[in-house]
Design a protein around this motif. Sequence first.
Motif, short mmCIF file in Angstrom:
data_model
loop_
_atom_site.label_atom_id
_atom_site.label_comp_id
_atom_site.label_asym_id
_atom_site.label_seq_id
_atom_site.Cartn_x
_atom_site.Cartn_y
_atom_site.Cartn_z
N ILE A 46 18.32 39.85 31.36
CA ILE A 46 19.09 38.64 31.43
C ILE A 46 19.59 38.39 29.84
N GLU A 47 18.75 38.33 28.90
CA GLU A 47 18.91 37.85 27.58
C GLU A 47 19.77 38.88 27.07
N LEU A 48 19.44 40.23 27.44
CA LEU A 48 20.61 41.49 26.78
C LEU A 48 22.10 40.97 27.46
N TYR A 49 22.07 40.78 28.77
CA TYR A 49 23.33 40.54 29.27
C TYR A 49 24.10 39.41 28.68
N ASP A 50 23.34 38.16 28.26
CA ASP A 50 23.95 37.17 27.69
C ASP A 50 24.34 37.52 26.29
N TRP A 51 23.69 38.32 25.55
CA TRP A 51 24.15 38.84 24.21
C TRP A 51 25.48 39.45 24.37
N SER A 52 25.47 40.63 25.26
CA SER A 52 26.83 41.48 25.57
C SER A 52 27.87 40.17 25.91
N ASN A 53 27.65 39.58 26.91
CA ASN A 53 28.78 38.51 27.08
C ASN A 53 29.17 37.73 25.92
N LYS A 54 28.18 37.32 25.05
CA LYS A 54 28.64 36.31 23.73
C LYS A 54 29.69 37.21 22.98
N LEU A 55 29.06 38.70 22.70
CA LEU A 55 29.55 39.60 21.73
C LEU A 55 30.88 40.12 22.52
N GLN A 56 30.81 40.11 23.69
CA GLN A 56 32.24 40.71 24.69
C GLN A 56 32.11 42.33 24.32
#
Length: 134
Positions: A46-56
Amino acid sequence: HNDIIKYHQMLLTKKDFDTTFEFDDKFLKACTNILDYEIKLPTNGIELYDWSNKLQNCLSGYCRLIRDKKTIVYGFFIDDVIKFAVEIRNNKIEQSKSKYNKDIQDKEMHIVKGWFMKNFNKEYQINLQDNQET
């Protein structure tokens, strides 16, 4: 268009949300503060997904590689906001990317290289210390 990509990415990574990452001590010890940056490892999918989402970018696609210890991804944060991510694989910097997969600035790369040498390239440190003594 961005919403479609976001939704598709979420579907692909939803099955990885429950993944919890475990890291060897040498990787945990590299989580530190340098200048304004706090360097972190993701704790789970989930945290990795959040990072991915924020960095697009496609960081969330690295979930299984991280879980299987084939690669390591660090986030570099300022004031709890991720600024860029660094992938370490086979004891080298594989890539360093900011938002939208853009290359990081020279100043940032200088920080990354110094952090990497301090934490992962002990041979370089030993050589540097030997040179200082002579």
